[in-house]
Design an enzyme around this catalytic site. Sequence first.
Site, PDB file in Angstrom:
ATOM      1  N   HIS A 126       7.189  -0.199  -2.819  1.00 16.77           N
ATOM      2  CA  HIS A 126       8.387   0.163  -2.079  1.00 16.77           C
ATOM      3  C   HIS A 126       8.335  -0.437  -0.682  1.00 16.77           C
ATOM      4  CE1 HIS A 126       8.857   3.177  -5.281  1.00 16.77           C
ATOM      5  NE2 HIS A 126      10.130   3.211  -4.925  1.00 16.77           N
ATOM      6  N   LYS A 130       8.073   3.741   3.735  1.00 16.52           N
ATOM      7  CA  LYS A 130       8.366   4.851   2.830  1.00 16.52           C
ATOM      8  C   LYS A 130       7.244   5.881   2.964  1.00 16.52           C
ATOM      9  CE  LYS A 130       9.010   6.020  -2.080  1.00 16.52           C
ATOM     10  NZ  LYS A 130      10.099   6.987  -1.860  1.00 16.52           N
TER      11      LYS A 130
END
Length: 209
Positions: A126, A130
């Site tokens: 990701h 995050k």
Amino acid sequence: MNIAVFGAKGRVGSKAVELAQKRNHNVWQIDKNYEQNALARVDAAVNFATAEAVNDVVQFCREHNCPLISGATGLNGGQLTLLDDLSKEVTVIQKSNFAEGVAMLYKLCQTVSRELNWDCALTETHRKGKKDAPSGTAKDLAAMIANNLGGFRSVETHSLRLGDNMGRHEVTFACNGESLTLIHQASSLDVFALGAIKEAEKICANTHA
């Protein structure tokens, strides 16, 4: 349909607002210190706010007696209990990922892990920044696969935080002599928001059928 969107100024919540309006729904945008377009009646609430907002979301759904479609991640045990208690009063759908392709990835991994007693490892990627690692989707996938493998074999999970990656989940099953890899790559935040809006539409259609 009248939809309340929590986390309306966030990355996915703002997409949910945009897509719901494009699909001709009335939207009540709700975020920290930010409310507008209040609706007298709410048919469904969509939640992409932070985990800390769960109390407010649950209270809202009780007050408006509306179903909840929640894509919040990083929930602790107490927050999950709140959602479970709410589900006894209204319909609650809590998923770490509403992308249609991820739903298919779950089904495929379920089939493979049930029919092949192979080793398994999972890598999720990701965007940098995050907060939760592994992702909620990776945790759910790993738990399901481990359970199908009899619960005695862990699923090795790796998390990468690189650039602006929207979300990539790679699951590899392997034994001596061969391996099988399944990959889902998201290239737009729209897939997460649209999946949640479609769930809201489905619930309301069934309610009024």
